[in-house]
Design an enzyme around this catalytic site. Structure first.
Site, PDB file in Angstrom:
ATOM      1  N   GLY A  48     -15.068  11.545 -43.563  1.00 30.12           N
ATOM      2  CA  GLY A  48     -13.804  10.441 -43.923  1.00 30.12           C
ATOM      3  C   GLY A  48     -13.771  10.319 -45.390  1.00 30.12           C
ATOM      4  O   GLY A  48     -12.888  10.048 -45.913  1.00 30.12           O
ATOM      5  N   ASP A 103     -15.783   6.022 -46.091  1.00 24.44           N
ATOM      6  CA  ASP A 103     -14.493   5.803 -45.783  1.00 24.44           C
ATOM      7  C   ASP A 103     -14.168   4.391 -45.301  1.00 24.44           C
ATOM      8  O   ASP A 103     -13.421   3.583 -45.957  1.00 24.44           O
ATOM      9  CB  ASP A 103     -13.731   6.980 -44.819  1.00 24.44           C
ATOM     10  CG  ASP A 103     -14.679   7.095 -43.471  1.00 24.44           C
ATOM     11  OD1 ASP A 103     -15.394   6.195 -43.317  1.00 24.44           O
ATOM     12  OD2 ASP A 103     -14.107   7.577 -42.610  1.00 24.44           O
ATOM     13  N   ASP A 106     -16.552  -0.407 -40.345  1.00 21.62           N
ATOM     14  CA  ASP A 106     -15.757  -0.818 -38.915  1.00 21.62           C
ATOM     15  C   ASP A 106     -16.667  -1.950 -38.345  1.00 21.62           C
ATOM     16  O   ASP A 106     -17.254  -3.012 -38.645  1.00 21.62           O
ATOM     17  CB  ASP A 106     -15.253   0.286 -38.266  1.00 21.62           C
ATOM     18  CG  ASP A 106     -14.304  -0.244 -37.291  1.00 21.62           C
ATOM     19  OD1 ASP A 106     -13.594  -1.123 -37.146  1.00 21.62           O
ATOM     20  OD2 ASP A 106     -14.408   0.265 -35.971  1.00 21.62           O
ATOM     21  N   LYS A 134     -13.434  -3.578 -42.651  1.00 22.75           N
ATOM     22  CA  LYS A 134     -12.802  -4.346 -41.706  1.00 22.75           C
ATOM     23  C   LYS A 134     -13.702  -5.692 -41.035  1.00 22.75           C
ATOM     24  O   LYS A 134     -14.701  -5.616 -40.354  1.00 22.75           O
ATOM     25  CB  LYS A 134     -12.568  -3.623 -40.449  1.00 22.75           C
ATOM     26  CG  LYS A 134     -11.407  -2.513 -40.470  1.00 22.75           C
ATOM     27  CD  LYS A 134     -11.270  -2.317 -38.898  1.00 22.75           C
ATOM     28  CE  LYS A 134     -10.351  -0.839 -38.891  1.00 22.75           C
ATOM     29  NZ  LYS A 134     -10.300  -0.112 -37.782  1.00 22.75           N
ATOM     30  N   VAL A 156      -6.432   2.796 -38.682  1.00 20.26           N
ATOM     31  CA  VAL A 156      -5.541   3.184 -39.857  1.00 20.26           C
ATOM     32  C   VAL A 156      -6.008   4.751 -39.971  1.00 20.26           C
ATOM     33  O   VAL A 156      -7.229   5.196 -39.407  1.00 20.26           O
ATOM     34  CB  VAL A 156      -6.065   2.631 -41.111  1.00 20.26           C
ATOM     35  CG1 VAL A 156      -5.392   1.056 -41.224  1.00 20.26           C
ATOM     36  CG2 VAL A 156      -7.503   2.657 -41.422  1.00 20.26           C
ATOM     37  N   ARG A 168      -6.143  13.360 -41.861  1.00 20.10           N
ATOM     38  CA  ARG A 168      -7.222  13.206 -43.155  1.00 20.10           C
ATOM     39  C   ARG A 168      -6.519  13.564 -44.435  1.00 20.10           C
ATOM     40  O   ARG A 168      -6.807  13.139 -45.481  1.00 20.10           O
ATOM     41  CB  ARG A 168      -8.457  14.102 -42.953  1.00 20.10           C
ATOM     42  CG  ARG A 168      -9.325  13.935 -41.822  1.00 20.10           C
ATOM     43  CD  ARG A 168     -10.815  14.574 -42.244  1.00 20.10           C
ATOM     44  NE  ARG A 168     -11.459  14.589 -40.789  1.00 20.10           N
ATOM     45  CZ  ARG A 168     -12.263  13.505 -40.510  1.00 20.10           C
ATOM     46  NH1 ARG A 168     -12.160  12.272 -41.166  1.00 20.10           N
ATOM     47  NH2 ARG A 168     -12.892  13.651 -39.324  1.00 20.10           N
TER      48      ARG A 168
HETATM   49  P1  5GP Z   1     -18.424   1.943 -37.801  1.00 22.14           P
HETATM   50  O1  5GP Z   1     -17.964   1.261 -36.464  1.00 22.14           O
HETATM   51  O2  5GP Z   1     -20.017   2.547 -37.378  1.00 22.14           O
HETATM   52  O3  5GP Z   1     -18.536   0.939 -38.919  1.00 22.14           O
HETATM   53  O4  5GP Z   1     -17.729   3.092 -38.304  1.00 22.14           O
HETATM   54  C1  5GP Z   1     -18.032   4.636 -38.064  1.00 22.14           C
HETATM   55  C2  5GP Z   1     -16.900   5.379 -38.394  1.00 22.14           C
HETATM   56  O5  5GP Z   1     -15.484   5.280 -37.533  1.00 22.14           O
HETATM   57  C3  5GP Z   1     -16.017   5.411 -39.939  1.00 22.14           C
HETATM   58  O6  5GP Z   1     -16.917   5.817 -40.710  1.00 22.14           O
HETATM   59  C4  5GP Z   1     -14.782   6.066 -39.659  1.00 22.14           C
HETATM   60  O7  5GP Z   1     -15.075   7.587 -39.562  1.00 22.14           O
HETATM   61  C5  5GP Z   1     -14.692   5.675 -38.199  1.00 22.14           C
HETATM   62  N1  5GP Z   1     -13.491   4.759 -38.074  1.00 22.14           N
HETATM   63  C6  5GP Z   1     -13.831   3.146 -38.055  1.00 22.14           C
HETATM   64  N2  5GP Z   1     -12.783   2.610 -37.926  1.00 22.14           N
HETATM   65  C7  5GP Z   1     -11.662   3.453 -38.195  1.00 22.14           C
HETATM   66  C8  5GP Z   1     -10.194   3.708 -38.257  1.00 22.14           C
HETATM   67  O8  5GP Z   1      -9.558   2.272 -38.286  1.00 22.14           O
HETATM   68  N3  5GP Z   1      -9.601   4.643 -38.640  1.00 22.14           N
HETATM   69  C9  5GP Z   1     -10.251   5.875 -38.639  1.00 22.14           C
HETATM   70  N4  5GP Z   1      -9.500   6.828 -38.439  1.00 22.14           N
HETATM   71  N5  5GP Z   1     -11.643   6.061 -38.357  1.00 22.14           N
HETATM   72  C10 5GP Z   1     -12.292   4.692 -38.204  1.00 22.14           C
END
Ligand code: 5GP
Length: 178
Positions: A48, A103, A106, A134, A156, A168
């Site tokens: 990402g 990237d 979340d 977020k 997104v 991507r």
């Molecule tokens: P975490 O939930 O562990 O913080 O996020 C892990 C991964 O989930 C991020 O690095 C990203 O690749 C993917 N991700 C989280 N939120 C989004 C989003 O809104 N869009 C996309 N395309 N990927 C996301």
């Protein structure tokens, strides 16, 4: 406003190419200032962060080291739960000023599982820089030291971020139309 379709879902333009490049340049300036006189080691997390890392690092006109990694998540023992390990991390982090490039942060689950492994190597400092953050989605809080944009809890795509493998390569960031 021109909507785009990725697989079965529709997305609307959300953060333009111009807004991204302006903010990325600002971020690079802030980081450059914070690390003046040091040689930071950037660890961008694939897939990402490839576009973000490329644009940010081009603006860092100072000596830096870069080591792209990929994270693999698998089920560990019952006590450890899911384990996240790095593929391609061949640098010794001891005494280094490390900056993780992501990237998006979340839920924070991925990084919160991975950071202890990096800290174990005793870097001099360890910071996180994410293009998107977020805050409303956070389940496992991690310190996001630098971020480009704080966004609501909506899916997104674009500028490195995919939806089921596609999107991507989009130059700007699009938000899911619900
Ligand atoms: P975490 O939930 O562990 O913080 O996020 C892990 C991964 O989930 C991020 O690095 C990203 O690749 C993917 N991700 C989280 N939120 C989004 C989003 O809104 N869009 C996309 N395309 N990927 C996301």
């Amino acid at each position: 406003m021109s909507l785009i379709q990725v697989h079965d879902k529709w997305f609307q333009p959300y953060i333009s190419q111009h807004e991204i490049s302006t903010r990325v340049r600002d971020l690079a300036g802030i980081i450059k200032n914070d690390y003046s006189g040091k040689i930071p080691l950037f660890i961008p997390i694939l897939n990402g962060s490839f576009m973000f890392a490329s644009d940010l690092l081009k603006e860092m006109d100072m000596p830096v080291e870069i080591c792209f990694i990929k994270l693999a998540s698998y089920k560990g023992t019952v006590s450890s739960g899911r384990v996240v390990t790095a593929i391609g991390l061949d640098n010794d982090l001891f005494g280094r000023d490390v900056i993780i490039l992501e990237d998006i942060v979340d839920t924070g689950k991925t990084l919160s599982r991975f950071l202890p492994q990096l800290l174990h190597q005793q870097p001099a400092s360890l910071k996180i820089c994410a293009l998107l953050y977020k805050p409303d989605a956070v389940v496992n809080p991690v310190p996001v030291d630098y971020f480009g944009f704080s966004i609501p809890n909506k899916f997104v795509v674009g500028y490195g971020l995919d939806y089921d493998g596609l999107g991507r390569n989009l130059k700007e960031i699009y938000q899911l139309v619900e």
